[in-house]
Enzyme design. Structure first.
Site: not given
Ligand code: HXC
Length: 519
Positions: A171-172, A406-407
């Site tokens: 993402g971002g 040009g290169a």
């Molecule tokens: C809060 C999160 C989290 C998040 C993971 N966790 N991502 N908590 N916010 N964004 C937590 C989980 O709940 C879990 O907690 C622990 O971290 C590990 O995650 P798992 O899913 O068990 O690990 P894994 O299977 O390895 O998967 C990792 C992952 C997945 C692929 C990153 O967690 C995931 O898809 N997370 C969400 C990603 C996402 O959509 N993020 C927001 C994107 S938008 P516990 O307590 O069980 O250990 C964004 C915008 C940014 O980022 C913009 C900037 C401009």
């Protein structure tokens, strides 16, 4: 509470912070072949040099039950330490705490060390391993990202910024690394994308794996987003230490000069033989680079991307330099879109940080064809020209063989303020190669000749005359476009003496807000 108890409390809290999200999650991290944030920092920095900040920071969120779930350090370890005795600021996201996700306080911790790195004038290294925005915090997390982005932008060209990606970066969140100078990705355990496979499938119908969409292999070969792909995290962290050794602390300092036992006047007889007699035969430019630099050490950047041009760091008599070189071994060393972008960014980096640029030229021209024209080779080629023309660091150019059209102008030519332009006797500096020239200049005659043998004999004769006139360095040297024609085996010495002489070079560009490089 007695003073002894107070001290014990401090020790206990520190111990608690060091455990991050707990033993189970640390084991989970290890079982994925990944290290914890603190383990990474310990490898990166000189032993015992790390000073941690904000260990006791916790998030301030009260939504989704987070008030009952707090971890000291809030998912990111920040502070400073040294690499080879030089001050470095570092942050490492801790995947064991909320998946390393970025909260308001997590962002504030990163911003704090970014601000200090700028004040002190020291490089910043960010180790990314995060699930992105802390979902429970919503818009505060987005604002936190933007605070980091703005600091990345303002720090650009002031302090070196290096990003390691050792886990998810999606993402971002990808934009902070993208704004920094170098990205290192670990093989098989890291990925970067703006939208992941699930969203990709929903929106476009395309089915693709995480690795194929944003893995280290893809980014180091196809997109060029990753400058270095490493087999494991330890290799990546040691690589960053090496990279730092070529860089200054900031834009107001020069890179650190070291001593070397490699003699400056080392003659390399084999260089006199390295250019094949047949001008269409390739050779490996890396053989040339390794023979002339100190102790055959060259840290190649983007080694698997746009391989028709080589870029990387090395040293001449202990002086760090950036090297740019056409690679005849790959696509004849032609300049295309990717090669132009790759080299332009590298040249601009070197210029930001007072690193002299040594350019080795063997370029047949720009790659022709609709794919290149549709893709905007004009504007991408212009980037490289702009980068060289704008650069005020010492620029030493050695033309080995072809330097056409040009290169020729683009590749650090005299008129783009090349300081020292040398050529080997094998250099061919011309508007184009003999075959192309004869076809254009003698087109009318060639149409009249119907007998193929006679036609070939005519082409050969005219090509010979053209080659005699232009396929050499002396025509350019006659006009002073080449400062000297040098014996190949003496190249190391000439480059070193050139760099020594240019060490006090002062050149300024006209005052302006900023340039408008063709993006
Ligand atoms: C809060 C999160 C989290 C998040 C993971 N966790 N991502 N908590 N916010 N964004 C937590 C989980 O709940 C879990 O907690 C622990 O971290 C590990 O995650 P798992 O899913 O068990 O690990 P894994 O299977 O390895 O998967 C990792 C992952 C997945 C692929 C990153 O967690 C995931 O898809 N997370 C969400 C990603 C996402 O959509 N993020 C927001 C994107 S938008 P516990 O307590 O069980 O250990 C964004 C915008 C940014 O980022 C913009 C900037 C401009």
């Amino acid at each position: 509470m007695s003073n002894t108890d107070k001290i014990k409390k401090l020790i206990d809290l520190r111990e608690q912070a060091r455990k991050g999200g707990g033993e189970e999650r640390i084991e989970g991290q290890h079982s994925r072949g990944k290290l914890t944030a603190r383990e990474r920092i310990n490898i990166l920095l000189d032993e015992g040099s790390f000073e941690e900040y904000d260990m006791f920071v916790t998030h301030r969120s009260h939504d989704f039950g987070l008030e009952n779930q707090t971890y000291l350090s809030d998912g990111v370890v920040t502070g400073h330490g040294t690499i080879d005795g030089r001050v470095i600021y570092v942050y490492a996201q801790d995947f064991t705490v909320f998946g390393g996700s970025l909260s308001e306080t997590h962002a504030a911790k990163i911003c704090k060390i970014m601000d200090q790195a700028m004040k002190v004038g020291a490089p910043l290294i960010g180790i990314n391993d995060s699930g992105g925005a802390r979902i429970q915090e919503g818009v505060k997390s987005l604002a936190g990202y933007a605070e980091i982005f703005e600091r990345n932008i303002l720090a650009s060209g002031v302090i070196p910024q290096i990003s390691a990606i050792f886990g998810p970066c999606a993402g971002g969140a990808v934009y902070s690394p993208a704004l920094t100078d170098f990205i290192v990705m670990s093989k098989d355990t890291s990925y970067m994308f703006v939208t992941g496979p699930k969203v990709t499938k929903t929106v476009t119908g395309e089915v693709i794996s995480t690795e194929a969409l944003g893995g280290a292999e893809m980014h180091s070969t196809k997109s060029g987003i990753s400058h270095f792909m490493v087999d494991d995290e330890e290799a990546g962290l040691l690589m960053i230490r090496k990279l730092i050794s070529y860089l200054p602390q900031n834009n107001l300092e020069d890179p650190i000069q070291t001593t070397t036992s490699d003699p400056i006047d080392r003659l390399e007889d084999e260089l006199n033989e390295i250019i094949p007699e047949n001008p269409n035969q390739p050779y490996d430019m890396m053989d040339v680079i390794l023979r002339v630099v100190d102790r055959e050490e060259f840290l190649e950047v983007h080694s698997r991307y746009a391989r028709n041009i080589l870029v990387g760091f090395s040293k001449f008599n202990g002086m760090p330099v950036g090297i740019v070189a056409n690679q005849p071994n790959h696509m004849a060393g032609v300049l295309d879109i990717d090669a132009s972008r790759k080299a332009a960014r590298f040249v601009r980096f070197c210029d930001c940080f007072n690193i002299p640029i040594v350019t080795f030229v063997d370029v047949p021209g720009f790659l022709p064809g609709s794919a290149q024209e549709f893709g905007g080779i004009i504007i991408h080629g212009a980037k490289l020209m702009f980068a060289y023309g704008e650069a005020t660091v010492p620029k030493v150019t050695v033309t080995l063989r072809k330097s056409y059209g040009g290169a020729h102008d683009v590749m650090s030519s005299k008129q783009l303020r090349g300081d020292l332009n040398y050529a080997w006797p094998t250099a061919e500096i011309a508007v184009m190669g003999a075959k192309g020239a004869v076809e254009i200049l003698e087109g009318r005659k060639l149409k009249e000749i119907t007998d193929p043998e006679e036609k070939q004999a005519f082409i050969d004769e005219k090509s010979k005359a053209y080659n005699e006139k232009f396929a050499n360095p002396y025509e350019a040297a006659r006009y002073g476009y080449i400062d000297d024609v040098i014996e190949p085996r003496n190249t190391r010495f000439r480059i070193i003496r050139g760099l020594q002489t240019l060490a006090t070079k002062k050149e300024m560009n006209p005052p302006k807000k900023h340039t408008n490089i063709p993006l």
